[in-house]
Design a protein around this motif. Sequence first.
Motif, PDB file in Angstrom:
ATOM      1  N   ASN A 262       0.934  -1.251   0.045  1.00 37.15           N
ATOM      2  CA  ASN A 262       0.039   0.011   0.182  1.00 37.15           C
ATOM      3  C   ASN A 262       0.949   1.210   0.115  1.00 37.15           C
ATOM      4  O   ASN A 262       0.586   2.325  -0.819  1.00 37.15           O
ATOM      5  N   ARG A 263       1.906   1.229   0.762  1.00 37.13           N
ATOM      6  CA  ARG A 263       3.118   2.395   0.860  1.00 37.13           C
ATOM      7  C   ARG A 263       3.411   2.550  -0.520  1.00 37.13           C
ATOM      8  O   ARG A 263       3.644   3.797  -0.912  1.00 37.13           O
ATOM      9  N   LEU A 264       3.953   1.487  -1.297  1.00 39.40           N
ATOM     10  CA  LEU A 264       4.778   1.623  -2.573  1.00 39.40           C
ATOM     11  C   LEU A 264       3.526   2.161  -3.541  1.00 39.40           C
ATOM     12  O   LEU A 264       4.086   2.844  -4.672  1.00 39.40           O
ATOM     13  N   LYS A 265       2.374   1.666  -3.420  1.00 40.10           N
ATOM     14  CA  LYS A 265       1.331   1.717  -4.378  1.00 40.10           C
ATOM     15  C   LYS A 265       0.976   3.502  -4.178  1.00 40.10           C
ATOM     16  O   LYS A 265       0.685   4.016  -5.581  1.00 40.10           O
ATOM     17  N   ASN A 266       0.925   4.122  -3.188  1.00 42.48           N
ATOM     18  CA  ASN A 266       0.736   5.523  -2.899  1.00 42.48           C
ATOM     19  C   ASN A 266       1.917   6.366  -3.009  1.00 42.48           C
ATOM     20  O   ASN A 266       1.574   7.283  -2.416  1.00 42.48           O
ATOM     21  N   ARG A 267       2.972   5.928  -3.173  1.00 39.99           N
ATOM     22  CA  ARG A 267       4.333   6.809  -2.941  1.00 39.99           C
ATOM     23  C   ARG A 267       4.182   7.982  -3.697  1.00 39.99           C
ATOM     24  O   ARG A 267       4.734   8.984  -3.490  1.00 39.99           O
ATOM     25  N   SER A 268       3.492   7.885  -5.120  1.00 37.59           N
ATOM     26  CA  SER A 268       3.675   9.011  -5.919  1.00 37.59           C
ATOM     27  C   SER A 268       2.473  10.135  -5.633  1.00 37.59           C
ATOM     28  O   SER A 268       2.342  11.164  -6.212  1.00 37.59           O
ATOM     29  N   LYS A 269       1.531   9.521  -4.964  1.00 35.43           N
ATOM     30  CA  LYS A 269       0.325  10.515  -4.600  1.00 35.43           C
ATOM     31  C   LYS A 269       0.517  11.342  -3.262  1.00 35.43           C
ATOM     32  O   LYS A 269       1.221  11.077  -2.456  1.00 35.43           O
ATOM     33  N   LYS A 270      -0.067  12.625  -3.350  1.00 35.06           N
ATOM     34  CA  LYS A 270       0.023  13.623  -2.328  1.00 35.06           C
ATOM     35  C   LYS A 270      -0.802  13.234  -0.988  1.00 35.06           C
ATOM     36  O   LYS A 270      -1.986  13.574  -1.053  1.00 35.06           O
ATOM     37  N   ILE A 271      -0.394  12.062  -0.306  1.00 35.46           N
ATOM     38  CA  ILE A 271      -1.223  11.483   0.731  1.00 35.46           C
ATOM     39  C   ILE A 271      -0.338  11.998   1.929  1.00 35.46           C
ATOM     40  O   ILE A 271       0.961  11.700   2.051  1.00 35.46           O
ATOM     41  N   PRO A 272      -1.053  12.449   3.031  1.00 33.14           N
ATOM     42  CA  PRO A 272      -0.049  12.888   4.199  1.00 33.14           C
ATOM     43  C   PRO A 272       0.594  11.652   4.830  1.00 33.14           C
ATOM     44  O   PRO A 272       0.056  10.348   4.641  1.00 33.14           O
ATOM     45  N   LYS A 273       1.883  11.860   5.363  1.00 37.54           N
ATOM     46  CA  LYS A 273       2.705  11.057   5.888  1.00 37.54           C
ATOM     47  C   LYS A 273       2.000  10.080   7.121  1.00 37.54           C
ATOM     48  O   LYS A 273       1.438  10.987   7.782  1.00 37.54           O
TER      49      LYS A 273
END
Length: 720
Positions: A262-273
């Motif tokens: 899930n972390r790799l899938k959303n790596r390029s998205k602007k999601i809060p850390k």
Amino acid sequence: MVKQTGLRETAKKNQIGDDPSKGVFPSQKKSPKLCGTNYPISIAFIVVNEFCERFSYYGMKAVLTLYFLNFLHWDENLSTTMYHAFSGLCYFTPVIGALIADTWLGKFKTIIYLSIVYVIGHVIKSVGAIPTVGNQVVHVVLSMIGLALIALGTGGIKPCVAAFGGDQFEEEHTKERSKFFSVFYLAINAGSLISTFVTPVLRGDVKCFGGDCYALAFGVPAALMVIALVVFIAGSGMYQKTPPRGNILLEVCQCIGFAIGNRLKNRSKKIPKREHWLDWASEKYPKQLITEIKMVTRVLFLFIPLPMFWALFDQQGSRWTLQATRMNADFGGLVLKPDQMQFLNPLLILIFIPIFDLGLYPLIDMCKFNFTPIRKMAVGMILAGLAFAAAAIVEIKANETTMPNPLPKESFIQVLNLANEKVQVEIQGHKLFQEPIETFQDPSEYSKLILNGTQQNLLFKMESNGLNSTSPHAVQEKSVYSLIVFQSEGNMLSYLIEDMKTKPVKGQSAVRFINTLDHDVNISIGTGLPVNVKKNYSVSNYTTLERGKYNDIQCKTETGEFPLDLGLLDFGAAYTVVITNTSTNTVQAQKMEDILANHVHLAWQLPQYLLISAGEVMFSITGLAFSYSQAPASMKSVLQAGWLLTVAFGNVIVLIVAQAAPLEQWAEFVLFAALLFGVCIIFSIMGYFYTSVDPEDIREKEEMPSNGNVIGLVPQKTKM
């Protein structure tokens, strides 16, 4: 504090409630108790089962290295590699056993079925040790199949038996359960202690098929495993058997895998850390599970340096046993086998545990020193490193009597002067012997020959009391020779014979005979066939014998039968015995020592065993208790699997070093000691930054409603 206690009581009630999903079935019948106690009768069957199983495992393993070396005729590096490959496999397979038990069969059936596999493996291993069964390839194949099945059996039941014993107690009988685990650990060490002393005796003192009885040494552990299985089945009607409850280890792996994906899938998205990388699993998995996995991964991260300790510890059965074969094992009439020294470890463990728990640790506490679990484990590492430093010193001293090791284009040679006068020997292009060689004494020291290829024909020149002679001899590289010089009919003659290049195996002696008579002789020595030596300075092959005094050896000639007194044939020595006539027309034996006897006593291994055993008490027992204290109840099996895997990876380290870095044995010991000291520093730094937590407090915090009282429930962290 009142609120915390209330939550804990609520949690306990939930744990022993009627929810089958938690694996709790109060309707199950209770196991009958021993009279007047809260101890179920069923635990007696489990303890006896564990004693027999550990006898079976450690008994077989005690003689395994020498089996590889002497029966399968592998070299020391390959024998060490296979020993540790087997040991490592035994600690990888618990993961399989836990998976089968938790997701499919349950603990009871898993123990039954894998014990049957265990027995089959022992039987195949025993059959493979019978010399008359097939050829060398068949022996190797049967041995490997047997060891693979044994590894699956012993590893598969390892995570099940102790936990199954704990299942026999009711929740409120925690004190009795704690004592059961102490008795359980005692049974493990008692089985190990007895078997590591007995099975080498079965191997060496009982002879079958004309040699050491490895079939019996493996067969008795097989019989003990059959007894273990029968005893366990006999208690079937008394056990509390919980059905499979789902594999938490598999769930943990799935959760971690989902978080990473899930972390790799959303790596390029602007999601809060997110605060922790495991928080990326919150979309699919409950917060409590994620919190508990965070606790476990902290401890597993601390486990990373631990395999180095086991890499040293498990060499007691491989490198240290091989070292013992090069030592003097006579304890005033009691002669120990090289593989018997392993019994010291379980014996010292049984002695050290009460000394440490009742004496050393309380004394340290009185000194106001905070001897935390991390510090105890670090001290255990240091002690193991010191054990290997001691082993290196012993190895250097033991190697003083070993043969020189010729390199390519090198050979070693000595002179046996059987003439009546001193002999001056010259070798073409080599001035090795500056002084004349005395007659009938121990051979001259070995001298090194440098050849111009893999084989070279050299001219040997002998001179004695006016007699001169030259003889050509072919010399091979990486060989060890004796030049036999004698007089016959007024001529000086010589011939070249090959000597032993290594010490006799298992601390035994080796002897060969030179017959100077003009007729053949037959010599009865040991339990084997008579040694026939042809006339006129012929030489027999070496005969390997148990160390001992041989004062009345029978020598038959055409003129009669005569006794020979060979005296003591000592540990690790090789002898040449020259048979000559006497003035009274009898025969006599003159003994010369080709390879020096082992002069370092086996008692010098005691310091290294003391250090490694003290290190085990501080490292292993403390580490296991510490890891359990840092994990929530639902995750203890995960940490158990992680702990066992550190042992497996430790054995992998040894087999890599044994194959990839061929060093002198003392240098390898120093390397392992240095590596462990380095790892100890890293572990100590990691431990300094580790903070201990109470898993129950963490769980209560997660379950508390979000109100003003939560702050008071934050667990107190303690520097380790």
